[in-house]
Scaffold this motif. Structure first.
Motif, PDB file in Angstrom:
ATOM      1  N   THR A 190       0.826  -1.194   0.000  1.00 28.86           N
ATOM      2  CA  THR A 190       0.000   0.000   0.000  1.00 28.86           C
ATOM      3  C   THR A 190       0.866   1.252   0.000  1.00 28.86           C
ATOM      4  OG1 THR A 190      -0.091   0.143   2.409  1.00 28.86           O
ATOM      5  CG2 THR A 190      -1.752  -1.240   1.323  1.00 28.86           C
ATOM      6  N   ALA A 191       0.221   2.388  -0.232  1.00 26.50           N
ATOM      7  CA  ALA A 191       0.941   3.662  -0.224  1.00 26.50           C
ATOM      8  C   ALA A 191       1.484   3.971   1.165  1.00 26.50           C
ATOM      9  CB  ALA A 191       0.022   4.777  -0.698  1.00 26.50           C
ATOM     10  N   GLN A 192       0.763   3.551   2.201  1.00 23.00           N
ATOM     11  CA  GLN A 192       1.223   3.774   3.575  1.00 23.00           C
ATOM     12  C   GLN A 192       2.515   3.005   3.845  1.00 23.00           C
ATOM     13  OE1 GLN A 192      -1.474   2.455   6.590  1.00 23.00           O
ATOM     14  NE2 GLN A 192      -0.306   3.363   8.237  1.00 23.00           N
ATOM     15  N   GLU A 193       2.596   1.757   3.384  1.00 17.47           N
ATOM     16  CA  GLU A 193       3.816   0.963   3.568  1.00 17.47           C
ATOM     17  C   GLU A 193       4.980   1.582   2.806  1.00 17.47           C
ATOM     18  OE1 GLU A 193       2.364  -2.760   2.163  1.00 17.47           O
ATOM     19  OE2 GLU A 193       1.984  -3.505   4.176  1.00 17.47           O
ATOM     20  N   THR A 194       4.727   2.054   1.590  1.00 12.84           N
ATOM     21  CA  THR A 194       5.777   2.694   0.807  1.00 12.84           C
ATOM     22  C   THR A 194       6.267   3.955   1.509  1.00 12.84           C
ATOM     23  OG1 THR A 194       4.772   1.844  -1.214  1.00 12.84           O
ATOM     24  CG2 THR A 194       6.367   3.618  -1.458  1.00 12.84           C
ATOM     25  N   GLY A 195       5.347   4.732   2.069  1.00 13.34           N
ATOM     26  CA  GLY A 195       5.733   5.931   2.809  1.00 13.34           C
ATOM     27  C   GLY A 195       6.596   5.607   4.011  1.00 13.34           C
ATOM     28  N   LEU A 196       6.256   4.540   4.728  1.00  7.04           N
ATOM     29  CA  LEU A 196       7.076   4.124   5.873  1.00  7.04           C
ATOM     30  C   LEU A 196       8.476   3.730   5.424  1.00  7.04           C
ATOM     31  CD1 LEU A 196       4.563   1.966   7.958  1.00  7.04           C
ATOM     32  CD2 LEU A 196       5.576   4.147   8.622  1.00  7.04           C
ATOM     33  N   MET A 197       8.575   2.979   4.330  1.00  9.79           N
ATOM     34  CA  MET A 197       9.885   2.555   3.851  1.00  9.79           C
ATOM     35  C   MET A 197      10.731   3.738   3.402  1.00  9.79           C
ATOM     36  SD  MET A 197       9.292  -1.073   1.955  1.00  9.79           S
ATOM     37  CE  MET A 197       7.722  -0.782   1.190  1.00  9.79           C
ATOM     38  N   LEU A 198      10.097   4.751   2.805  1.00  2.00           N
ATOM     39  CA  LEU A 198      10.834   5.934   2.376  1.00  2.00           C
ATOM     40  C   LEU A 198      11.317   6.762   3.568  1.00  2.00           C
ATOM     41  CD1 LEU A 198       8.767   7.043  -0.725  1.00  2.00           C
ATOM     42  CD2 LEU A 198      11.061   6.054  -0.685  1.00  2.00           C
ATOM     43  N   ARG A 199      10.675   6.632   4.706  1.00  5.68           N
ATOM     44  CA  ARG A 199      11.114   7.330   5.918  1.00  5.68           C
ATOM     45  C   ARG A 199      12.125   6.523   6.723  1.00  5.68           C
ATOM     46  NH1 ARG A 199       5.556   8.975   8.494  1.00  5.68           N
ATOM     47  NH2 ARG A 199       5.206   6.897   7.764  1.00  5.68           N
ATOM     48  N   GLY A 200      12.585   5.373   6.204  1.00  7.06           N
ATOM     49  CA  GLY A 200      13.633   4.613   6.864  1.00  7.06           C
ATOM     50  C   GLY A 200      13.172   3.371   7.597  1.00  7.06           C
ATOM     51  N   TYR A 201      11.884   3.087   7.590  1.00 11.01           N
ATOM     52  CA  TYR A 201      11.375   1.894   8.254  1.00 11.01           C
ATOM     53  C   TYR A 201      11.735   0.660   7.443  1.00 11.01           C
ATOM     54  CZ  TYR A 201       8.489   4.530  11.538  1.00 11.01           C
ATOM     55  OH  TYR A 201       8.059   5.340  12.541  1.00 11.01           O
ATOM     56  N   GLY A 202      11.903  -0.444   8.114  1.00 11.10           N
ATOM     57  CA  GLY A 202      12.142  -1.726   7.467  1.00 11.10           C
ATOM     58  C   GLY A 202      11.243  -2.774   8.088  1.00 11.10           C
ATOM     59  N   LEU A 203      11.103  -3.899   7.413  1.00 10.63           N
ATOM     60  CA  LEU A 203      10.251  -4.974   7.908  1.00 10.63           C
ATOM     61  C   LEU A 203      10.997  -5.753   8.991  1.00 10.63           C
ATOM     62  CD1 LEU A 203       7.521  -6.350   7.561  1.00 10.63           C
ATOM     63  CD2 LEU A 203       8.612  -7.898   5.949  1.00 10.63           C
ATOM     64  N   THR A 204      10.414  -5.784  10.175  1.00 10.98           N
ATOM     65  CA  THR A 204      10.978  -6.518  11.297  1.00 10.98           C
ATOM     66  C   THR A 204      10.116  -7.758  11.535  1.00 10.98           C
ATOM     67  OG1 THR A 204      11.787  -4.494  12.294  1.00 10.98           O
ATOM     68  CG2 THR A 204      11.602  -6.401  13.737  1.00 10.98           C
TER      69      THR A 204
END
Length: 89
Positions: free
Chosen positions: A2-16
Motif C-alpha cells: 500500500t501507499a502507507q507501507e511505501t511511505g514508511l519505507m521511504l522514511r527509513g522503516y524496514g520490515l521486522t
C-alpha cells in the motif's frame, strides 16, 4: 504493497520479523512459538519493544526468548518516481 507501507519505507522503516518462544500457561514445560511482523526503525526498534512490553503485561504465557531480523526494503536514495510507461507489443 500500500501507499502507507511505501511511505514508511521511504522514511527509513524496514520490515521486522520476530519469533517469540513462550511457555504455555498451564504446561510450563512446553514451549510454543508466535511470529510477529511490523515495520520498525532500526537500531532502536520501538514497535518491537512496545509489543514485548504488551506481551509481558497482558499475555499469560511468560516469554522464554525472542529472535528477530530486520530488513530494510528500500531507502530514499534507491527510489525514484517514474512518470512514463512504455508498452511493447
Amino acid at each position: 504493497m500500500t501507499a502507507q507501507e511505501t511511505g514508511l519505507m521511504l522514511r527509513g522503516y524496514g520490515l521486522t520479523t520476530a519469533e517469540f518462544f513462550y511457555r504455555m500457561p498451564d504446561y510450563r514445560h512446553v514451549l510454543n512459538s508466535f511470529v510477529w511482523q511490523d515495520y520498525d526503525l532500526a537500531p532502536d526498534y520501538p514497535r518491537l519493544f512496545r509489543f514485548i512490553e504488551f506481551w509481558q503485561d497482558q499475555i499469560e504465557g511468560p516469554l522464554h526468548s525472542v529472535r528477530f531480523t530486520h530488513r530494510k526494503m528500500i531507502s530514499p536514495g534507491e527510489w525514484r518516481n517514474v512518470v512514463g510507461e512504455f508498452t511493447l507489443h
